[in-house]
Write an enzyme that holds these catalytic residues in place. Sequence first.
Site: not given
Ligand code: ADP
Ligand code: AMP
Length: 210
Positions: A13, A88, A123, A156, A167
Site C-alpha cells: 500500500k 481497517r 522490509r 520496524r 498482524r
Molecule cells: P504496506 O504499506 O502495505 O504495509 P509496503 O509498501 O511497505 O506495504 O511494502 C512491504 C514490503 O514489500 C516493502 O519492503 C516493499 O519494498 C516490498 N514490496 C512492495 N511492493 C512489492 C512488490 N510488488 N513485490 C515485492 N516486494 C514489494
Molecule cells: P501500518 O504502518 O499501516 O502497517 O500500521 C502500523 C500499525 O499502526 C498497525 O499494526 C496498528 O497497530 C496501527 N494502525 C495503523 N492504522 C490503523 C488503523 N486504521 N486502525 C487501527 N490501528 C492502526
Amino acid sequence: MKIILLGAPGAGKGTQAELICKKLNIPQISTGNIIRAALKAGTPVGLKAKSFMDAGKLVPDEVVIEIIQERLAEADCKNGYILDGFPRTIPQAEALEKMGIAIDKVIDIVVDDAEITERLSGRRVCDKCGATFHIKNNPSTAGEKCDKCDGNLIIRKDDMPETVQDRLKTYHEQTEPLEGYYNNKGILHTIVGKGDISDITAHVFKALEV
Ligand code: ADP
Ligand code: AMP
C-alpha cells in the site's frame, strides 16, 4: 479524488501510495506513519498507541478516528487524498461515512500470507523520511542508507516474525470484511499484488482511470 488503499500489512500500500501521490498530486494519509510520528514525538496519542502497535494489534477505533478527522481537515486534503491503512475496521469505515466523506474508489491489493511474511522480513524503512525499501525486491541504491535523504534504514519493531503472524490474523479477522463492505457499494477494485512494483502500479492507474 478520494481513494482508499486496502490490503494486508506488507501488501504494498505504502509503495503504491507514493507513486499515486506523485501522479495525482494529492497527499498520502497513512495512519501508521502518523502514529509512528506521534510515538517518536512522545505525544499522548503516541503513548496510547504504543502497546497495541508493538503487539501487532489495531489501535482502538476512537483513537484512530480522531487522528484521521484532524488530518483530513487540513488544507492539503481539499482536492482529495489517498488513505493508506485507514479504514481497517467496519466501525472506522462507518465513521468516514458519518463525516460525510464520499470515497471514489477502493483499491484492494491482494497478496497471499506467505509472500507477506517474506516481504515484511525484508522490509527496511528510513528512520528520517519514512521511505520504504526491501533488501531484495526494492533495495536502496545507497546500501544501508536511504537513497532519498541519507537517513538510516531500520527494521520496524512490528515486522518481527512473531508479530507479523499476529498482524495477519488481525487483518483477516478485522480488516478483510471491508472488501465485502465496499464491494456492496460498487467501488471496490481488486488488484493482484504479486509481481513487479511497476506492473502493479499500471494496474492501479488503470483501475483509477488515470
Ligand atoms: P504496506 O504499506 O502495505 O504495509 P509496503 O509498501 O511497505 O506495504 O511494502 C512491504 C514490503 O514489500 C516493502 O519492503 C516493499 O519494498 C516490498 N514490496 C512492495 N511492493 C512489492 C512488490 N510488488 N513485490 C515485492 N516486494 C514489494
Ligand atoms: P501500518 O504502518 O499501516 O502497517 O500500521 C502500523 C500499525 O499502526 C498497525 O499494526 C496498528 O497497530 C496501527 N494502525 C495503523 N492504522 C490503523 C488503523 N486504521 N486502525 C487501527 N490501528 C492502526
